[in-house]
Design a protein around this motif. Structure first.
Motif, PDB file in Angstrom:
ATOM      1  N   GLY A 130       0.808  -1.300  -0.236  1.00  0.00           N
ATOM      2  CA  GLY A 130       0.083  -0.044   0.243  1.00  0.00           C
ATOM      3  C   GLY A 130       0.858   1.171   0.018  1.00  0.00           C
ATOM      4  N   GLN A 131       0.243   2.453  -0.206  1.00  0.00           N
ATOM      5  CA  GLN A 131       0.499   3.816  -0.196  1.00  0.00           C
ATOM      6  C   GLN A 131      -0.148   4.401   1.182  1.00  0.00           C
ATOM      7  N   PRO A 132       0.635   4.257   2.140  1.00  0.00           N
ATOM      8  CA  PRO A 132      -0.264   4.758   3.460  1.00  0.00           C
ATOM      9  C   PRO A 132       0.187   6.151   3.766  1.00  0.00           C
ATOM     10  N   GLU A 133       0.825   6.873   2.885  1.00  0.00           N
ATOM     11  CA  GLU A 133       1.156   8.169   3.355  1.00  0.00           C
ATOM     12  C   GLU A 133       0.293   9.275   3.880  1.00  0.00           C
ATOM     13  N   VAL A 134      -0.904   9.059   2.840  1.00  0.00           N
ATOM     14  CA  VAL A 134      -2.001  10.166   3.378  1.00  0.00           C
ATOM     15  C   VAL A 134      -2.092  10.011   4.856  1.00  0.00           C
ATOM     16  N   GLY A 137      -0.639  12.446   6.752  1.00  0.00           N
ATOM     17  CA  GLY A 137      -0.511  13.783   6.268  1.00  0.00           C
ATOM     18  C   GLY A 137       0.415  14.306   5.017  1.00  0.00           C
ATOM     19  N   ILE A 138       0.997  13.328   4.438  1.00  0.00           N
ATOM     20  CA  ILE A 138       1.822  13.403   3.306  1.00  0.00           C
ATOM     21  C   ILE A 138       1.452  12.600   2.104  1.00  0.00           C
ATOM     22  N   ILE A 139       1.987  12.789   0.913  1.00  0.00           N
ATOM     23  CA  ILE A 139       1.696  12.028  -0.164  1.00  0.00           C
ATOM     24  C   ILE A 139       3.088  11.152  -0.501  1.00  0.00           C
ATOM     25  N   PRO A 140       2.889  10.239  -1.314  1.00  0.00           N
ATOM     26  CA  PRO A 140       4.211   9.359  -1.773  1.00  0.00           C
ATOM     27  C   PRO A 140       5.194  10.466  -2.387  1.00  0.00           C
ATOM     28  N   MET A 160      -6.054   3.543  -3.726  1.00  0.00           N
ATOM     29  CA  MET A 160      -5.018   3.178  -2.932  1.00  0.00           C
ATOM     30  C   MET A 160      -4.158   4.260  -2.218  1.00  0.00           C
ATOM     31  N   ILE A 161      -3.889   5.434  -3.055  1.00  0.00           N
ATOM     32  CA  ILE A 161      -3.216   6.439  -2.528  1.00  0.00           C
ATOM     33  C   ILE A 161      -4.137   7.596  -1.703  1.00  0.00           C
ATOM     34  N   LEU A 162      -5.511   7.542  -2.134  1.00  0.00           N
ATOM     35  CA  LEU A 162      -6.378   8.653  -1.305  1.00  0.00           C
ATOM     36  C   LEU A 162      -6.820   7.855   0.082  1.00  0.00           C
ATOM     37  N   THR A 163      -6.918   6.540  -0.169  1.00  0.00           N
ATOM     38  CA  THR A 163      -7.396   6.002   1.216  1.00  0.00           C
ATOM     39  C   THR A 163      -6.301   5.766   1.911  1.00  0.00           C
ATOM     40  N   GLY A 164      -5.101   5.377   1.480  1.00  0.00           N
ATOM     41  CA  GLY A 164      -3.915   4.881   2.364  1.00  0.00           C
ATOM     42  C   GLY A 164      -3.961   3.276   2.679  1.00  0.00           C
ATOM     43  N   GLU A 165      -5.267   2.592   2.267  1.00  0.00           N
ATOM     44  CA  GLU A 165      -5.377   1.151   2.902  1.00  0.00           C
ATOM     45  C   GLU A 165      -4.426   0.298   1.843  1.00  0.00           C
ATOM     46  N   PRO A 166      -4.039  -0.839   2.471  1.00  0.00           N
ATOM     47  CA  PRO A 166      -3.211  -1.778   1.676  1.00  0.00           C
ATOM     48  C   PRO A 166      -4.127  -2.760   1.064  1.00  0.00           C
TER      49      PRO A 166
END
Ligand code: COA
Length: 259
Positions: A130-134, A137-140, A160-166
């Motif tokens: 996943g991309q959990p950055e959000v 409070g940050i982005i990939p 994936m990027i907007l929810t941060g969920e894997p």
């Protein structure tokens, strides 16, 4: 020689292991520099044919950037540290030799970004990506917003990027994020078998094919086809092309020399 990674060379196959299992292999700035030094060695070794990238321990491939270091990352560091990671990770993508990510567990944030610069990805059935950055409070910042949509399409990447969920390994397989999912205990054996298959193919044809595909994804039709044609022409000039065609016509096994 390295504190945060391991680099093992076995014949034509190099294995780079992110080695901070107590921190779930979180990548700090020192780890990035060590990956860069390992790439210097890999690029300088003409005997290498495949790079395998994995994480130490049972739990994680790489659980993201080291959140301890994120604490002090302000705007200026946010720019310089992401640019450095992008530069080093892109070197993996651009290596002459293909790379395989053996995704043995969590691949989050910079971990998924590292897996995505590899040419191929094989996941353990227990891996999650996943991309959990959000959520922080940050982005990939190491290529996720560029490479994820190219691999899985805009809609899935944005979810994936907007929810941060894997996603699970099976979900990753269904969306094309990984090439295969295998039982955890078979992961390294399967990755090695795949690596050995690539090693058995003509070196220059593999190199040119990888370069052609990478270029085609980056460019428009005319440039992509022109580049493919040039690289095809180069492959026609190799000894292994003569041997590959002759062996088929003579109904025998080819003996490739890498020339
Ligand atoms: N950066 C720094 N340390 C990390 C880390 C990270 N990205 N991920 C895990 N760790 C550390 C934990 O702080 C903990 O350290 P401690 O033993 O000194 O307290 C250790 O690794 C084990 O982590 P823990 O959370 O107990 O492991 P787990 O197996 O239960 O859970 C994860 C694994 C990956 C689900 C969880 O660690 C996690 O969510 N990590 C952060 C993921 C993330 O947001 N990454 C994106 C960063 S941009």
């Amino acid at each position: 020689m390295f504190e945060n990674i391991l680099l093992e060379i076995d014949g034509a196959i190099a294995t780079l292991t992110i080695n901070r299992p107590d921190k779930r292999n979180a990548v700090n700035n020192d780890t990035v520099e060590e990956i860069g030094k390992a790439l210097d060695q890999i690029e300088a070794d003409p005997g290498l044919r495949v790079l395998i990238l994995t994480g130490a321990g049972e739990k994680a491939f790489v659980a993201g950037a080291d959140i301890g270091e994120l604490d002090r990352r302000d705007t200026l560091l946010g720019r310089s540290e992401t640019r450095r990671r992008q530069e080093v990770y892109t070197r993996i993508e651009q290596l002459e030799i293909p790379s395989i990510a053996a995704v043995n567990g969590w691949a989050l944030g910079t971990g998924l970004e590292l897996a995505m610069v590899c040419t191929l990805r094989i996941a353990s059935a227990k891996a999650k990506m996943g991309q959990p950055e959000v959520k922080l409070g940050i982005i990939p910042g190491a290529g996720g917003t560029y490479r994820l949509p190219r691999l899985v399409g805009m809609g899935r990447a944005l979810e994936m990027i907007l929810t941060g969920e894997p996603v699970t390994a099976e979900e990753a397989l269904a969306m094309g994020l990984v090439n295969r999912v295998v039982p955890p205990e078979n992961l390294m054996e399967e990755v090695r078998t795949l690596a050995e298959t690539i090693v058995s193919r003509p070196k220059l044809a593999v190199q040119y094919a990888k370069e052609a595909v990478l270029r085609c994804v980056e460019t428009g039709l005319a440039q992509g086809l022109a580049h493919e044609s040039y690289l095809h022409a180069l492959s026609c000039g190799t000894q292994d092309k003569k041997e590959g065609v002759a062996s088929f016509l003579e109904k025998r096994t080819a003996k490739f020399t890498g020339k």
